[in-house]
Motif scaffolding. Sequence first.
Motif, PDB file in Angstrom:
ATOM      1  N   SER A  38     -13.873  13.127  -1.864  1.00 54.53           N
ATOM      2  CA  SER A  38     -13.482  13.180  -3.274  1.00 54.53           C
ATOM      3  C   SER A  38     -14.555  13.890  -4.092  1.00 54.53           C
ATOM      4  O   SER A  38     -14.257  14.635  -5.026  1.00 54.53           O
ATOM      5  CB  SER A  38     -13.216  11.774  -3.817  1.00 54.53           C
ATOM      6  OG  SER A  38     -14.292  10.899  -3.525  1.00 54.53           O
ATOM      7  N   ASP A  54     -14.573   5.846  -6.613  1.00 49.39           N
ATOM      8  CA  ASP A  54     -14.505   5.125  -5.344  1.00 49.39           C
ATOM      9  C   ASP A  54     -15.909   4.845  -4.812  1.00 49.39           C
ATOM     10  O   ASP A  54     -16.918   5.293  -5.369  1.00 49.39           O
ATOM     11  CB  ASP A  54     -13.661   5.875  -4.316  1.00 49.39           C
ATOM     12  CG  ASP A  54     -14.189   7.274  -4.008  1.00 49.39           C
ATOM     13  OD1 ASP A  54     -15.394   7.389  -3.694  1.00 49.39           O
ATOM     14  OD2 ASP A  54     -13.409   8.249  -4.062  1.00 49.39           O
ATOM     15  N   LYS A 354       0.202   9.799  -8.648  1.00 42.78           N
ATOM     16  CA  LYS A 354      -0.220   9.802  -7.246  1.00 42.78           C
ATOM     17  C   LYS A 354      -1.170  10.946  -6.891  1.00 42.78           C
ATOM     18  O   LYS A 354      -2.038  10.791  -6.044  1.00 42.78           O
ATOM     19  CB  LYS A 354       1.012   9.874  -6.332  1.00 42.78           C
ATOM     20  CG  LYS A 354       1.843   8.600  -6.314  1.00 42.78           C
ATOM     21  CD  LYS A 354       2.918   8.679  -5.246  1.00 42.78           C
ATOM     22  CE  LYS A 354       3.666   7.351  -5.130  1.00 42.78           C
ATOM     23  NZ  LYS A 354       4.688   7.393  -4.040  1.00 42.78           N
ATOM     24  N   GLY A 390      -6.566  14.511  -4.198  1.00 43.03           N
ATOM     25  CA  GLY A 390      -6.433  13.126  -3.796  1.00 43.03           C
ATOM     26  C   GLY A 390      -5.005  12.668  -3.961  1.00 43.03           C
ATOM     27  O   GLY A 390      -4.339  13.048  -4.938  1.00 43.03           O
ATOM     28  N   TYR A 391      -4.519  11.862  -3.012  1.00 38.31           N
ATOM     29  CA  TYR A 391      -3.119  11.420  -3.074  1.00 38.31           C
ATOM     30  C   TYR A 391      -3.034   9.940  -2.734  1.00 38.31           C
ATOM     31  O   TYR A 391      -3.598   9.485  -1.718  1.00 38.31           O
ATOM     32  CB  TYR A 391      -2.254  12.228  -2.115  1.00 38.31           C
ATOM     33  CG  TYR A 391      -0.776  11.994  -2.297  1.00 38.31           C
ATOM     34  CD1 TYR A 391      -0.088  12.615  -3.341  1.00 38.31           C
ATOM     35  CD2 TYR A 391      -0.074  11.153  -1.446  1.00 38.31           C
ATOM     36  CE1 TYR A 391       1.265  12.394  -3.534  1.00 38.31           C
ATOM     37  CE2 TYR A 391       1.281  10.936  -1.628  1.00 38.31           C
ATOM     38  CZ  TYR A 391       1.948  11.551  -2.671  1.00 38.31           C
ATOM     39  OH  TYR A 391       3.291  11.337  -2.864  1.00 38.31           O
ATOM     40  N   GLN A 392      -2.311   9.188  -3.568  1.00 32.89           N
ATOM     41  CA  GLN A 392      -2.108   7.756  -3.368  1.00 32.89           C
ATOM     42  C   GLN A 392      -0.917   7.562  -2.442  1.00 32.89           C
ATOM     43  O   GLN A 392       0.242   7.680  -2.844  1.00 32.89           O
ATOM     44  CB  GLN A 392      -1.872   7.061  -4.721  1.00 32.89           C
ATOM     45  CG  GLN A 392      -1.976   5.558  -4.681  1.00 32.89           C
ATOM     46  CD  GLN A 392      -3.409   5.067  -4.534  1.00 32.89           C
ATOM     47  OE1 GLN A 392      -4.331   5.660  -5.094  1.00 32.89           O
ATOM     48  NE2 GLN A 392      -3.597   3.992  -3.780  1.00 32.89           N
ATOM     49  N   ARG A 398      -5.338   5.358  -0.200  1.00 34.41           N
ATOM     50  CA  ARG A 398      -5.476   6.662  -0.841  1.00 34.41           C
ATOM     51  C   ARG A 398      -6.209   7.604   0.107  1.00 34.41           C
ATOM     52  O   ARG A 398      -7.144   7.210   0.803  1.00 34.41           O
ATOM     53  CB  ARG A 398      -6.259   6.547  -2.149  1.00 34.41           C
ATOM     54  CG  ARG A 398      -6.402   7.866  -2.910  1.00 34.41           C
ATOM     55  CD  ARG A 398      -7.151   7.692  -4.213  1.00 34.41           C
ATOM     56  NE  ARG A 398      -7.267   8.954  -4.934  1.00 34.41           N
ATOM     57  CZ  ARG A 398      -6.331   9.459  -5.737  1.00 34.41           C
ATOM     58  NH1 ARG A 398      -5.190   8.797  -5.921  1.00 34.41           N
ATOM     59  NH2 ARG A 398      -6.512  10.616  -6.367  1.00 34.41           N
ATOM     60  N   ASP A 400      -8.078  11.606   0.442  1.00 35.40           N
ATOM     61  CA  ASP A 400      -8.648  12.735  -0.295  1.00 35.40           C
ATOM     62  C   ASP A 400      -9.065  13.818   0.681  1.00 35.40           C
ATOM     63  O   ASP A 400      -9.444  13.540   1.823  1.00 35.40           O
ATOM     64  CB  ASP A 400      -9.873  12.290  -1.097  1.00 35.40           C
ATOM     65  CG  ASP A 400      -9.520  11.415  -2.280  1.00 35.40           C
ATOM     66  OD1 ASP A 400      -9.338  11.959  -3.384  1.00 35.40           O
ATOM     67  OD2 ASP A 400      -9.428  10.183  -2.105  1.00 35.40           O
TER      68      ASP A 400
END
Length: 448
Positions: A38, A54, A354, A390-392, A398, A400
């Motif tokens: 990230s 994070d 997201k 980054g994607y949830q 999650r 990244d």
Amino acid sequence: MPKNTPKAYLLAAAAAAVVSAPLPGMASGYLLKEQSASGQGTSFAGVTANAMGDATALFFNPAALGAVNGNEAVGVLSGIFPSAKTTNAVGTRAARLGGGRISGTSNSDDIGVDAALPSAYFAYTVSPDVKVGLAVTAPWGLSTDYPENWVGRYHGIHSSLQTLNITPTVSYKLLPDLTVAGGIQFQYAKARLSQAVDFGSILASTGAAVLPGSRDGMGEVKGSDWGFGATAGLLYEPAKGTRFGLSYRSSISHELEGDAKFEGVPAVPAMRASFANSFVKAKVTTPDIIGFGAYHEVTSDFAVMADVQWTNWSRFKELRIRYSNPLRTDSLTEEQWDDAWFFALGAAYKVNEKLTLRAGVAYDQTPVQDQYRTPRIPDGDRYWLSVGAGYQLTDNIRTDIGYTHVFANTTKVNLSDNLTGADAFRGNLSAEYKASVDIIALQTKISF
């Protein structure tokens, strides 16, 4: 035979590889910033202020725990793909040995070594004001390899450094807008170095009827040690969506202990005694690091960030080697590194709830002065260009990804050999280096 034969210099170079393994296209000196996917996406802009939100920010600031919500475990894997080429390398022997050309290849296709760099993080909320964290990282090192027949083989062939750093951390919300934190570093360092030894030139210097370069041998040194240090930091959030971070990572002193081994030593009693396998020690110290970062949400979907990092590379003034062979006194190599700065700017855009996109640029200053640059440390200034996303995936998972291309300035090495000093019997060497690196980082965060 001269008092300071290449054995002393081989050992000195070995310890030099430990504290400054050449990292073409990496972070300056031998620092590995690649500890967060990230953060990679913004060239690590804002990491000291936990722009990522994070636990990977623990590597850059222990107070980053203040911006972590709940509990989480994060795993990161960075693929590092350097390209470093040696061009127009010319090696000649000392004038007192005739000054002849050293045979071998002048151009190395790639001395960089691809590597996979893992790291892991854990954050746990004890109470609204107290959080604990754990970071397991590899902050220093990597490897390079030259062909065994290159013209600078007496200066170095293989250099590698591996480190493991375990840092438990505790943070405390001192005020509603201020978090302070500290941690302890437990660090293991392991190094290996090899280079050719010109036994022919050593014998020729004593008057023996031997041609320089006619009896090459090989030397290898390995060493390892555990060291301890600390981290400290603060995180200030004057308003929701705006954070400032300040961090300190202490230096760590290592007393590396290992063995020096030699192959191809001529069957001459004095030579065998001088180049006998032996135990070796070298005291080396990693630098202090101070970082400052800022993060600001311009809108609910768009944020900007910046980071400035100062690294106390000037600790690396000299390299002193002590070894058990009574035929040798301490070996001293002058390094005289300068302190260095890292500047990064980045931005993040939240496409939807997201998906987040990131980009960043950075300038990474080298600590190596031109007159002290060697084939083991062909370091130069670098420029970073990064993108990431980054994607949830689910409520609790999650992922990244970050990508960086690093452009490195062309550097030159010019070393002289007059049969005294650190480069004795290694030969004169001039070479040009062109380097770049591609970095791809993947990260998964599990919240619980």
